[in-house]
Design a protein around this motif. Structure first.
Motif, PDB file in Angstrom:
ATOM      1  N   LEU A  44       4.745  71.254  28.577  1.00 44.51           N
ATOM      2  CA  LEU A  44       3.819  71.107  27.460  1.00 44.51           C
ATOM      3  C   LEU A  44       3.163  72.454  27.136  1.00 44.51           C
ATOM      4  O   LEU A  44       2.998  72.832  25.971  1.00 44.51           O
ATOM      5  CB  LEU A  44       2.762  70.057  27.784  1.00 44.51           C
ATOM      6  CG  LEU A  44       1.672  69.836  26.734  1.00 44.51           C
ATOM      7  CD1 LEU A  44       2.260  69.492  25.373  1.00 44.51           C
ATOM      8  CD2 LEU A  44       0.707  68.729  27.189  1.00 44.51           C
ATOM      9  N   ALA A  45       2.795  73.191  28.177  1.00 42.42           N
ATOM     10  CA  ALA A  45       2.191  74.507  27.967  1.00 42.42           C
ATOM     11  C   ALA A  45       3.150  75.441  27.246  1.00 42.42           C
ATOM     12  O   ALA A  45       2.747  76.189  26.341  1.00 42.42           O
ATOM     13  CB  ALA A  45       1.768  75.093  29.314  1.00 42.42           C
ATOM     14  N   VAL A  46       4.429  75.413  27.640  1.00 40.92           N
ATOM     15  CA  VAL A  46       5.431  76.277  27.001  1.00 40.92           C
ATOM     16  C   VAL A  46       5.573  75.924  25.521  1.00 40.92           C
ATOM     17  O   VAL A  46       5.672  76.807  24.661  1.00 40.92           O
ATOM     18  CB  VAL A  46       6.780  76.160  27.734  1.00 40.92           C
ATOM     19  CG1 VAL A  46       7.904  76.800  26.926  1.00 40.92           C
ATOM     20  CG2 VAL A  46       6.694  76.817  29.110  1.00 40.92           C
ATOM     21  N   VAL A  47       5.589  74.628  25.221  1.00 42.34           N
ATOM     22  CA  VAL A  47       5.685  74.206  23.817  1.00 42.34           C
ATOM     23  C   VAL A  47       4.492  74.725  23.021  1.00 42.34           C
ATOM     24  O   VAL A  47       4.644  75.294  21.932  1.00 42.34           O
ATOM     25  CB  VAL A  47       5.782  72.669  23.723  1.00 42.34           C
ATOM     26  CG1 VAL A  47       5.633  72.205  22.271  1.00 42.34           C
ATOM     27  CG2 VAL A  47       7.121  72.186  24.279  1.00 42.34           C
ATOM     28  N   LEU A  48       3.286  74.559  23.573  1.00 45.15           N
ATOM     29  CA  LEU A  48       2.088  75.023  22.870  1.00 45.15           C
ATOM     30  C   LEU A  48       2.080  76.540  22.718  1.00 45.15           C
ATOM     31  O   LEU A  48       1.660  77.066  21.680  1.00 45.15           O
ATOM     32  CB  LEU A  48       0.842  74.550  23.618  1.00 45.15           C
ATOM     33  CG  LEU A  48       0.606  73.037  23.602  1.00 45.15           C
ATOM     34  CD1 LEU A  48      -0.491  72.648  24.594  1.00 45.15           C
ATOM     35  CD2 LEU A  48       0.238  72.565  22.191  1.00 45.15           C
TER      36      LEU A  48
ATOM     37  N   VAL B 101      -4.763  75.703  29.427  1.00 40.47           N
ATOM     38  CA  VAL B 101      -5.280  74.555  30.184  1.00 40.47           C
ATOM     39  C   VAL B 101      -4.145  73.848  30.909  1.00 40.47           C
ATOM     40  O   VAL B 101      -4.252  73.490  32.093  1.00 40.47           O
ATOM     41  CB  VAL B 101      -5.999  73.572  29.235  1.00 40.47           C
ATOM     42  CG1 VAL B 101      -6.420  72.313  29.990  1.00 40.47           C
ATOM     43  CG2 VAL B 101      -7.201  74.241  28.586  1.00 40.47           C
ATOM     44  N   HIS B 102      -3.033  73.675  30.229  1.00 38.32           N
ATOM     45  CA  HIS B 102      -1.894  72.966  30.820  1.00 38.32           C
ATOM     46  C   HIS B 102      -1.150  73.854  31.824  1.00 38.32           C
ATOM     47  O   HIS B 102      -0.605  73.341  32.815  1.00 38.32           O
ATOM     48  CB  HIS B 102      -0.971  72.465  29.711  1.00 38.32           C
ATOM     49  CG  HIS B 102      -1.635  71.480  28.792  1.00 38.32           C
ATOM     50  ND1 HIS B 102      -1.871  70.181  29.164  1.00 38.32           N
ATOM     51  CD2 HIS B 102      -2.159  71.628  27.547  1.00 38.32           C
ATOM     52  CE1 HIS B 102      -2.481  69.542  28.173  1.00 38.32           C
ATOM     53  NE2 HIS B 102      -2.667  70.403  27.190  1.00 38.32           N
TER      54      HIS B 102
ATOM     55  N   ASN C 250       5.275  81.258  33.855  1.00 36.37           N
ATOM     56  CA  ASN C 250       4.978  80.816  32.492  1.00 36.37           C
ATOM     57  C   ASN C 250       3.549  81.165  32.094  1.00 36.37           C
ATOM     58  O   ASN C 250       3.276  81.551  30.953  1.00 36.37           O
ATOM     59  CB  ASN C 250       5.203  79.309  32.372  1.00 36.37           C
ATOM     60  CG  ASN C 250       6.665  78.941  32.307  1.00 36.37           C
ATOM     61  OD1 ASN C 250       7.499  79.726  31.868  1.00 36.37           O
ATOM     62  ND2 ASN C 250       6.998  77.738  32.758  1.00 36.37           N
ATOM     63  N   HIS C 251       2.617  81.020  33.056  1.00 39.19           N
ATOM     64  CA  HIS C 251       1.223  81.374  32.769  1.00 39.19           C
ATOM     65  C   HIS C 251       1.098  82.878  32.541  1.00 39.19           C
ATOM     66  O   HIS C 251       0.312  83.325  31.687  1.00 39.19           O
ATOM     67  CB  HIS C 251       0.328  80.926  33.925  1.00 39.19           C
ATOM     68  CG  HIS C 251      -1.131  81.088  33.637  1.00 39.19           C
ATOM     69  ND1 HIS C 251      -2.044  81.441  34.602  1.00 39.19           N
ATOM     70  CD2 HIS C 251      -1.845  80.966  32.481  1.00 39.19           C
ATOM     71  CE1 HIS C 251      -3.248  81.513  34.063  1.00 39.19           C
ATOM     72  NE2 HIS C 251      -3.151  81.232  32.783  1.00 39.19           N
ATOM     73  N   ALA C 252       1.861  83.662  33.281  1.00 35.11           N
ATOM     74  CA  ALA C 252       1.839  85.113  33.082  1.00 35.11           C
ATOM     75  C   ALA C 252       2.269  85.473  31.663  1.00 35.11           C
ATOM     76  O   ALA C 252       1.673  86.351  31.017  1.00 35.11           O
ATOM     77  CB  ALA C 252       2.742  85.796  34.096  1.00 35.11           C
ATOM     78  N   LEU C 253       3.316  84.794  31.173  1.00 31.79           N
ATOM     79  CA  LEU C 253       3.775  85.059  29.807  1.00 31.79           C
ATOM     80  C   LEU C 253       2.698  84.677  28.796  1.00 31.79           C
ATOM     81  O   LEU C 253       2.472  85.375  27.799  1.00 31.79           O
ATOM     82  CB  LEU C 253       5.068  84.292  29.542  1.00 31.79           C
ATOM     83  CG  LEU C 253       5.758  84.553  28.209  1.00 31.79           C
ATOM     84  CD1 LEU C 253       6.062  86.042  28.031  1.00 31.79           C
ATOM     85  CD2 LEU C 253       7.032  83.731  28.103  1.00 31.79           C
TER      86      LEU C 253
END
Length: 444
Positions: A259-263, A274-275, A298-301
């Motif tokens: 979900l985070a990647v999509v957002l 947040v995700h 993914n959070h780093a990106l």
């Protein structure tokens, strides 16, 4: 007994199988030691061990293997050893619980190759015993392990095997979902979307909320990676309620990360963060180190896109530490390496950035070749920063450009735009070439 039990031989085992207490065994044990057959509770030499085994009637050896397996089960022995004794005893079906326990133990120790080998041994046994549903589930678990950590094209035979084992509509839908997911993992987003849509059509009429939610969120991820942004988020939202109420921690971690990647790809990094943080927390709680490394990357990106370089560098360092500590060599290692390139480039550490480019290309060429062009793009960016236009052009033009045009649109457009920047730097005489590249990028 010592020869059959091998590494599992001990005084308590000898007492149990021979139905004698230790004192009753003392004279015989002393004689074997005096004749240099035994040394303590093991053979003095491997050749003696082999000679004893060869002189033992097969029927007796099988019986003793079975007794050893049963005793080890009662003593909570090493599952892999228990399974080996049951198989040597000719009672392969009784090895199934031990093989599954051995697979779980290997998973907790992050020895994924071993885990998959145990699962597939168990699947062979279950299939031979015509326990097809059990074999299906065992292969399914092997596929999940393979896709989460190893992620090579040689996992495709596992998908074919699972398809052969599928008997029910639900099993066929699960196979279709796995095939779609594997296509996404290998970077073929067009195929992943088509197969994901087909899998969702198969799953929805069956009323299995878990399968529908899992396929929906993976389809949403494939859609956004294919550049079909408007279609992606509704699939994620459709899965959200089930994920919140019924998913396991591992499933929640995957969902929150996707979900985070999509957002992120929809240009909503603040909401996505947040995700990302939830995905990291869920993966850490579950001790799912492969998922945790991916979530951190993914959070780093996300932080890079937000311009928060210190946080991005910290997240990448944590992900790299996990990959190195647990010797994970899947495609996540290539992803993390490309992130290191971006962080080092942003910090102005160009020598380090180029070294990480080398490493990223090597990893991706072995594990996920479709992602190699991403590393090549980063290398071209570095040469452009350094004013080395000819080197950047060498990467981006010619045969490389022909191949780049066949890449997914989101990568091909980045390639075309970077080439346009290089051509513009080369001077006004390249104006027509720049205009043509920009027009081609816009058309995509």
């Amino acid at each position: 007994v010592a020869a059959v039990a091998g590494l599992d031989f001990s005084i308590p085992l000898a007492q149990s199988l021979l139905q004698r207490n230790a004192l009753d065994l003392a004279d015989a044990w002393a004689e074997l030691e005096a004749q240099h057959v035994l040394r303590g509770d093991s053979f003095a030499h491997d050749l003696i061990h082999d000679a004893v085994l060869q002189g033992l009637p097969e029927v007796i050896a099988r019986h003793l293997h079975g007794q050893t397996a049963a005793w080890l089960e009662g003593e909570h022995g090493e599952p892999a050893r228990i399974a080996a004794h049951w198989e040597a005893a000719g009672q392969r079906a009784r090895a199934l619980p031990a093989l599954q326990a051995a697979a779980e133990r290997a998973h907790r120790a992050l020895r994924e190759d071993e885990r998959i080998a145990f699962l597939l041994r168990a699947a062979d046994i279950a299939e031979a015993a015509e326990r097809t549903d059990e074999a299906f589930e065992l292969v399914h678990s092997a596929i999940l392990g393979h896709m989460n950590t190893i992620r090579q094209a040689d996992g495709l035979p596992l998908l074919a095997r699972q398809a052969q084992l599928a008997r029910t509509p639900l099993q066929h839908a699960r196979v279709a979902g796995n095939q779609a997911w594997y296509a996404a993992v290998l970077g073929d987003m067009g195929k992943a979307v088509i197969m994901g849509q087909h899998a969702l059509q198969m799953a929805q009429p069956l009323g299995d909320a878990a399968l529908t939610a899992i396929i929906s969120q993976r389809l949403g991820t494939a859609l956004v990676m294919a550049g079909r942004f408007a279609e992606a988020l509704p699939h994620m939202r459709a899965a959200e309620a089930w994920m919140a109420s019924s998913a396991t921690g591992v499933e929640r971690a995957e969902f929150q990360g996707n979900l985070a990647v999509v957002l992120d790809n929809l240009g909503r990094p603040g909401e996505a963060q947040v995700h990302h943080l939830r995905a990291i927390a869920d993966a850490a709680t579950e001790n799912d180190h492969p998922q945790l490394a991916t979530a951190l990357a993914n959070h780093a990106l996300n932080r890079l896109d937000a311009g928060d370089l210190p946080s991005a560098s910290e997240q990448v360092a944590q992900a790299q530490h996990i990959l190195t500590t647990y010797e994970m060599a899947g495609s996540s290692a290539g992803f993390v390496a490309t992130l290191r390139v971006q962080c080092e480039r942003a910090l102005g550490h160009y020598t380090l950035a180029l070294q990480w480019c080398d490493r990223a290309e090597l990893i991706l060429a072995e594990r996920n070749p479709s992602r190699v062009p991403v590393a090549r793009l980063h290398r071209a960016h570095i040469w452009l920063d350094l004013g080395q236009h000819a080197r950047a052009l060498q990467i981006l033009d010619g045969a490389e450009l022909v191949a780049a045009r066949e890449l997914p649109a989101r990568i091909a457009v980045r390639w075309l735009l970077l080439l346009a920047r290089v051509q513009r730097r080369l001077g006004a005489r390249q104006a027509d070439a720049v205009a043509a590249l920009l027009a081609e990028a816009a058309a995509r």
